[in-house]
Write an enzyme that holds these catalytic residues in place. Structure first.
Site, short mmCIF file in Angstrom:
data_model
loop_
_atom_site.label_atom_id
_atom_site.label_comp_id
_atom_site.label_asym_id
_atom_site.label_seq_id
_atom_site.Cartn_x
_atom_site.Cartn_y
_atom_site.Cartn_z
N ARG A 74 45.22 38.29 53.31
CA ARG A 74 45.34 37.48 52.09
C ARG A 74 44.05 36.72 51.80
O ARG A 74 43.72 36.44 50.65
CB ARG A 74 46.53 36.51 52.31
CG ARG A 74 47.04 35.80 51.08
CD ARG A 74 48.37 35.13 51.41
NE ARG A 74 48.60 33.92 50.63
CZ ARG A 74 49.21 33.93 49.44
NH1 ARG A 74 49.63 35.03 48.92
NH2 ARG A 74 49.41 32.79 48.80
N LEU A 128 47.15 32.05 42.53
CA LEU A 128 47.81 33.10 43.31
C LEU A 128 49.12 32.49 43.82
O LEU A 128 49.11 31.44 44.43
CB LEU A 128 46.91 33.52 44.49
CG LEU A 128 47.50 34.38 45.60
CD1 LEU A 128 48.14 35.65 45.06
CD2 LEU A 128 46.42 34.75 46.60
N SER A 129 50.25 33.18 43.57
CA SER A 129 51.56 32.63 43.93
C SER A 129 51.72 32.48 45.43
O SER A 129 51.06 33.16 46.21
CB SER A 129 52.67 33.55 43.44
OG SER A 129 52.63 33.70 42.05
N GLN A 130 52.65 31.60 45.82
CA GLN A 130 52.95 31.42 47.23
C GLN A 130 53.50 32.74 47.80
O GLN A 130 54.12 33.53 47.07
CB GLN A 130 53.96 30.29 47.43
CG GLN A 130 55.33 30.61 46.87
CD GLN A 130 56.29 29.44 46.93
OE1 GLN A 130 56.57 28.80 45.93
NE2 GLN A 130 56.77 29.15 48.12
#
Ligand code: SAH
Length: 204
Positions: A24, A50-52
């Protein structure tokens, strides 16, 4: 991170394996790397996020649970390229659309470096989808429109799923699942969520 996703109820083996494999930190600025595995969204520039990890996994799981095989997937909002990479690593052919050009260029480089070749890119306002590549087995929208974009429903194959966070700016957003049927579609509201707004027009 994957252990936490399991504890949060994510069970799909391909998704857990993809998120375990994909680094990530490659999708985030160096300055933020110590927070990259925290369960929170992270800034990726130009006011976007950027989403969790949980939301990425949850949306992917809902998409892949369709009653038909999910091979061709349309993503609206490439951003960092992480969600597209997760889908590609799960074996999907991904068609990803982004309205901010520099995001696309960077995402493409990241995907190449990871050897992810089953991703196609389009710099365009995603409200109209990608008609020349339709129908799609699944569509995932990673920015929040005020209403479900009807053009996207029309680009789903029968049995295909559209997953989209719906809510006007400032209002509560709701992850919404649309399933295309032979004659129409069904609509199910799911979790409350918080995404950046889906905006009109392209930016260079
Ligand atoms: N899926 C991304 C999340 C990025 S945030 C990731 O994995 O990092 C949402 C993205 O949607 C932003 O990059 C934003 O520019 C983009 N976006 C917003 N409105 C859009 C539209 N109408 N068409 C295409 N992209 C859009």
């Amino acid at each position: 991170m994957v252990e936490r996703l399991r504890a949060q109820g994510i069970t799909h083996p391909a998704i857990l394996s993809a998120m375990n494999t994909l680094a990530r930190e490659l999708f985030i600025d160096e300055a933020l790397r110590m927070r990259v595995y925290d369960d929170c969204s992270l800034p990726i520039g130009q006011g976007q996020t950027l989403s969790q990890p949980y939301i990425v996994a949850r949306m992917t799981e809902i998409l892949l649970a369709a009653s038909r095989p999910v091979k061709r997937v349309l993503e609206i909002g490439t951003g960092s390229g992480y969600q597209a990479a997760v889908l590609a690593q799960c074996g999907c052919t991904v068609f990803t659309i982004e309205r901010i050009e520099p995001f696309l260029a960077v995402a493409k480089l990241r995907h190449r470096a990871l050897g992810l070749l089953n991703i196609r890119y389009l710099h365009r306002d995603g409200f109209n989808g990608w008609p020349s590549q339709a129908p799609f087995d699944g569509i995932i929208v990673t920015a929040a429109p005020a209403e479900v974009p009807v053009e996207l429903i029309a680009q789903l194959a029968v049995g295909g799923r559209l997953i989209v966070p719906v809510g006007a700016q400032g209002a509560t957003q709701r992850l919404t699942l649309i399933t295309r049927t032979a004659t129409s579609h069904t609509r199910h509201p799911l979790d409350a969520c918080s995404f950046v707004p889906m905006l009109c027009g392209e930016q260079f």
